[in-house]
Design a protein around this motif. Structure first.
Motif, PDB file in Angstrom:
ATOM      1  N   LEU A 106       0.856  -1.179   0.000  1.00  0.00           N
ATOM      2  CA  LEU A 106       0.000   0.000   0.000  1.00  0.00           C
ATOM      3  C   LEU A 106       0.895   1.232   0.000  1.00  0.00           C
ATOM      4  O   LEU A 106       1.808   1.340   0.829  1.00  0.00           O
ATOM      5  CB  LEU A 106      -0.893  -0.017   1.241  1.00  0.00           C
ATOM      6  CG  LEU A 106      -1.828   1.164   1.456  1.00  0.00           C
ATOM      7  CD1 LEU A 106      -2.830   1.274   0.310  1.00  0.00           C
ATOM      8  CD2 LEU A 106      -2.563   0.999   2.779  1.00  0.00           C
ATOM      9  N   PRO A 107       0.678   2.177  -0.914  1.00  0.00           N
ATOM     10  CA  PRO A 107       1.492   3.401  -0.917  1.00  0.00           C
ATOM     11  C   PRO A 107       1.392   4.130   0.420  1.00  0.00           C
ATOM     12  O   PRO A 107       0.327   4.183   1.046  1.00  0.00           O
ATOM     13  CB  PRO A 107       0.873   4.234  -2.051  1.00  0.00           C
ATOM     14  CG  PRO A 107       0.210   3.235  -2.938  1.00  0.00           C
ATOM     15  CD  PRO A 107      -0.282   2.152  -2.027  1.00  0.00           C
ATOM     16  N   THR A 108       2.494   4.695   0.857  1.00  0.00           N
ATOM     17  CA  THR A 108       2.586   5.346   2.161  1.00  0.00           C
ATOM     18  C   THR A 108       1.522   6.427   2.372  1.00  0.00           C
ATOM     19  O   THR A 108       0.898   6.452   3.436  1.00  0.00           O
ATOM     20  CB  THR A 108       4.004   5.913   2.374  1.00  0.00           C
ATOM     21  OG1 THR A 108       4.930   4.829   2.289  1.00  0.00           O
ATOM     22  CG2 THR A 108       4.138   6.598   3.713  1.00  0.00           C
ATOM     23  N   PRO A 109       1.264   7.330   1.398  1.00  0.00           N
ATOM     24  CA  PRO A 109       0.231   8.349   1.649  1.00  0.00           C
ATOM     25  C   PRO A 109      -1.149   7.732   1.906  1.00  0.00           C
ATOM     26  O   PRO A 109      -1.881   8.204   2.782  1.00  0.00           O
ATOM     27  CB  PRO A 109       0.223   9.192   0.369  1.00  0.00           C
ATOM     28  CG  PRO A 109       1.564   8.968  -0.242  1.00  0.00           C
ATOM     29  CD  PRO A 109       1.939   7.565   0.116  1.00  0.00           C
ATOM     30  N   ALA A 110      -1.496   6.698   1.177  1.00  0.00           N
ATOM     31  CA  ALA A 110      -2.791   6.044   1.382  1.00  0.00           C
ATOM     32  C   ALA A 110      -2.832   5.362   2.745  1.00  0.00           C
ATOM     33  O   ALA A 110      -3.850   5.418   3.442  1.00  0.00           O
ATOM     34  CB  ALA A 110      -3.068   5.037   0.265  1.00  0.00           C
ATOM     35  N   ALA A 111      -1.734   4.736   3.138  1.00  0.00           N
ATOM     36  CA  ALA A 111      -1.669   4.086   4.454  1.00  0.00           C
ATOM     37  C   ALA A 111      -1.831   5.116   5.563  1.00  0.00           C
ATOM     38  O   ALA A 111      -2.559   4.880   6.535  1.00  0.00           O
ATOM     39  CB  ALA A 111      -0.356   3.329   4.610  1.00  0.00           C
ATOM     40  N   ARG A 112      -1.183   6.265   5.419  1.00  0.00           N
ATOM     41  CA  ARG A 112      -1.300   7.323   6.432  1.00  0.00           C
ATOM     42  C   ARG A 112      -2.737   7.814   6.540  1.00  0.00           C
ATOM     43  O   ARG A 112      -3.262   7.996   7.639  1.00  0.00           O
ATOM     44  CB  ARG A 112      -0.376   8.488   6.086  1.00  0.00           C
ATOM     45  CG  ARG A 112       1.059   8.242   6.425  1.00  0.00           C
ATOM     46  CD  ARG A 112       1.880   9.519   6.267  1.00  0.00           C
ATOM     47  NE  ARG A 112       3.275   9.205   6.348  1.00  0.00           N
ATOM     48  CZ  ARG A 112       4.184   9.541   5.451  1.00  0.00           C
ATOM     49  NH1 ARG A 112       3.841  10.235   4.387  1.00  0.00           N
ATOM     50  NH2 ARG A 112       5.450   9.195   5.600  1.00  0.00           N
ATOM     51  N   THR A 113      -3.362   8.057   5.392  1.00  0.00           N
ATOM     52  CA  THR A 113      -4.749   8.525   5.388  1.00  0.00           C
ATOM     53  C   THR A 113      -5.666   7.503   6.028  1.00  0.00           C
ATOM     54  O   THR A 113      -6.495   7.836   6.882  1.00  0.00           O
ATOM     55  CB  THR A 113      -5.211   8.826   3.948  1.00  0.00           C
ATOM     56  OG1 THR A 113      -4.391   9.863   3.406  1.00  0.00           O
ATOM     57  CG2 THR A 113      -6.670   9.243   3.902  1.00  0.00           C
ATOM     58  N   LEU A 114      -5.519   6.255   5.622  1.00  0.00           N
ATOM     59  CA  LEU A 114      -6.363   5.194   6.167  1.00  0.00           C
ATOM     60  C   LEU A 114      -6.150   5.046   7.676  1.00  0.00           C
ATOM     61  O   LEU A 114      -7.113   4.974   8.440  1.00  0.00           O
ATOM     62  CB  LEU A 114      -6.054   3.883   5.438  1.00  0.00           C
ATOM     63  CG  LEU A 114      -7.126   2.813   5.406  1.00  0.00           C
ATOM     64  CD1 LEU A 114      -8.484   3.335   5.027  1.00  0.00           C
ATOM     65  CD2 LEU A 114      -6.704   1.712   4.441  1.00  0.00           C
ATOM     66  N   ASN A 115      -4.905   5.070   8.118  1.00  0.00           N
ATOM     67  CA  ASN A 115      -4.612   4.963   9.547  1.00  0.00           C
ATOM     68  C   ASN A 115      -5.187   6.137  10.336  1.00  0.00           C
ATOM     69  O   ASN A 115      -5.722   5.962  11.433  1.00  0.00           O
ATOM     70  CB  ASN A 115      -3.111   4.832   9.792  1.00  0.00           C
ATOM     71  CG  ASN A 115      -2.604   3.455   9.446  1.00  0.00           C
ATOM     72  OD1 ASN A 115      -3.314   2.466   9.585  1.00  0.00           O
ATOM     73  ND2 ASN A 115      -1.372   3.383   8.974  1.00  0.00           N
ATOM     74  N   ARG A 116      -5.087   7.328   9.779  1.00  0.00           N
ATOM     75  CA  ARG A 116      -5.636   8.512  10.463  1.00  0.00           C
ATOM     76  C   ARG A 116      -7.153   8.400  10.595  1.00  0.00           C
ATOM     77  O   ARG A 116      -7.715   8.601  11.676  1.00  0.00           O
ATOM     78  CB  ARG A 116      -5.268   9.786   9.697  1.00  0.00           C
ATOM     79  CG  ARG A 116      -5.873  11.058  10.305  1.00  0.00           C
ATOM     80  CD  ARG A 116      -5.509  12.307   9.503  1.00  0.00           C
ATOM     81  NE  ARG A 116      -5.786  12.225   8.085  1.00  0.00           N
ATOM     82  CZ  ARG A 116      -6.996  12.416   7.525  1.00  0.00           C
ATOM     83  NH1 ARG A 116      -8.042  12.663   8.274  1.00  0.00           N
ATOM     84  NH2 ARG A 116      -7.142  12.357   6.215  1.00  0.00           N
ATOM     85  N   LEU A 117      -7.825   8.052   9.512  1.00  0.00           N
ATOM     86  CA  LEU A 117      -9.281   7.959   9.534  1.00  0.00           C
ATOM     87  C   LEU A 117      -9.753   6.827  10.453  1.00  0.00           C
ATOM     88  O   LEU A 117     -10.739   6.977  11.182  1.00  0.00           O
ATOM     89  CB  LEU A 117      -9.830   7.780   8.125  1.00  0.00           C
ATOM     90  CG  LEU A 117      -9.672   9.009   7.219  1.00  0.00           C
ATOM     91  CD1 LEU A 117      -9.978   8.651   5.773  1.00  0.00           C
ATOM     92  CD2 LEU A 117     -10.537  10.149   7.698  1.00  0.00           C
ATOM     93  N   LEU A 118      -9.048   5.704  10.440  1.00  0.00           N
ATOM     94  CA  LEU A 118      -9.421   4.588  11.307  1.00  0.00           C
ATOM     95  C   LEU A 118      -9.183   4.925  12.775  1.00  0.00           C
ATOM     96  O   LEU A 118      -9.954   4.511  13.640  1.00  0.00           O
ATOM     97  CB  LEU A 118      -8.665   3.322  10.906  1.00  0.00           C
ATOM     98  CG  LEU A 118      -9.073   2.718   9.555  1.00  0.00           C
ATOM     99  CD1 LEU A 118      -8.103   1.628   9.140  1.00  0.00           C
ATOM    100  CD2 LEU A 118     -10.500   2.205   9.595  1.00  0.00           C
ATOM    101  N   ALA A 119      -8.138   5.688  13.073  1.00  0.00           N
ATOM    102  CA  ALA A 119      -7.859   6.084  14.459  1.00  0.00           C
ATOM    103  C   ALA A 119      -8.956   6.995  15.005  1.00  0.00           C
ATOM    104  O   ALA A 119      -9.213   7.015  16.207  1.00  0.00           O
ATOM    105  CB  ALA A 119      -6.503   6.777  14.551  1.00  0.00           C
ATOM    106  N   GLU A 120      -9.608   7.734  14.110  1.00  0.00           N
ATOM    107  CA  GLU A 120     -10.696   8.631  14.516  1.00  0.00           C
ATOM    108  C   GLU A 120     -12.027   7.891  14.639  1.00  0.00           C
ATOM    109  O   GLU A 120     -13.047   8.510  14.953  1.00  0.00           O
ATOM    110  CB  GLU A 120     -10.823   9.769  13.502  1.00  0.00           C
ATOM    111  CG  GLU A 120      -9.612  10.679  13.454  1.00  0.00           C
ATOM    112  CD  GLU A 120      -9.624  11.622  12.254  1.00  0.00           C
ATOM    113  OE1 GLU A 120     -10.576  11.567  11.443  1.00  0.00           O
ATOM    114  OE2 GLU A 120      -8.673  12.405  12.132  1.00  0.00           O
ATOM    115  N   ALA A 121     -12.020   6.587  14.401  1.00  0.00           N
ATOM    116  CA  ALA A 121     -13.255   5.799  14.372  1.00  0.00           C
ATOM    117  C   ALA A 121     -13.116   4.541  15.222  1.00  0.00           C
ATOM    118  O   ALA A 121     -13.083   3.421  14.706  1.00  0.00           O
ATOM    119  CB  ALA A 121     -13.572   5.432  12.923  1.00  0.00           C
ATOM    120  N   PRO A 122     -13.033   4.694  16.532  1.00  0.00           N
ATOM    121  CA  PRO A 122     -12.819   3.525  17.387  1.00  0.00           C
ATOM    122  C   PRO A 122     -13.996   2.546  17.366  1.00  0.00           C
ATOM    123  O   PRO A 122     -15.146   2.926  17.152  1.00  0.00           O
ATOM    124  CB  PRO A 122     -12.631   4.128  18.782  1.00  0.00           C
ATOM    125  CG  PRO A 122     -13.273   5.464  18.711  1.00  0.00           C
ATOM    126  CD  PRO A 122     -13.157   5.930  17.293  1.00  0.00           C
TER     127      PRO A 122
END
Length: 165
Positions: free
Chosen positions: A61-77
């Motif tokens: 997974l490209p790093t920018p997409a991984a960062r975005t996905l991780n950020r959004l998932l962290a905001e959605a416990p």
């Protein structure tokens, strides 16, 4: 994922009532979305598309997409809850609203897909003018196109023509 037609540029999330129709069609609770949250949904969609395309190509997974996905998932416990039948299930944490609530629903589905081994079968069409999400039902899990009849045939015809020139 399939709310954006890459070929035409039509984005059903941006259409009047688009998010509401999407949520209703997928049995999800109605969410009040402001412009920032609509942007978050689009970011989530594109990060998931990148993940599914990585599955298609067998690449990381490209790093920018991984960062975005991780950020959004962290905001959605998520929380683990036990249903009346005694089975545990992941569900969005109490108090989530808007994009975070929808992201939590998606995260729960992702966790289920990882657990049952179907996560890597979720792919994005390799055709640059399509990128539609699909479930790879091929026996060897090597599907590359959403449909062989359209995108697969076009790709094979381009390859054939390129060899003849």
């Amino acid at each position: 994922m399939n709310t954006l037609d890459i070929e035409t540029g039509a984005d059903t999330l941006c259409a009047d009532g688009g998010p509401r129709a999407f949520l209703r069609d997928h049995g999800l609770p109605e969410l009040a979305l402001d412009d920032d949250e609509l942007t978050g949904l689009q970011q989530l969609r594109e990060a998931l598309r990148a993940a599914f395309l990585a599955h298609t190509e067998g690449s990381p997974l490209p790093t920018p997409a991984a960062r975005t996905l991780n950020r959004l998932l962290a905001e959605a416990p998520l929380v683990l809850a036990v249903a009346e039948d005694g089975h545990p299930a992941l569900r969005p944490a109490d108090g989530l609203r808007g994009t975070a609530h929808l992201t939590a629903h998606i995260a729960a589905a992702m966790a289920t897909a990882v657990a049952d081994g179907t996560w890597t079968r979720l792919k994005a069409c390799e055709a640059h003018d399509c990128r539609w999400a699909f479930y790879d039902r091929s026996p060897a899990a090597r599907g590359r196109w959403c449909t062989m009849a359209v995108c697969g045939s076009r790709a094979k015809m381009r390859t054939y023509r390129a060899k003849r020139v």
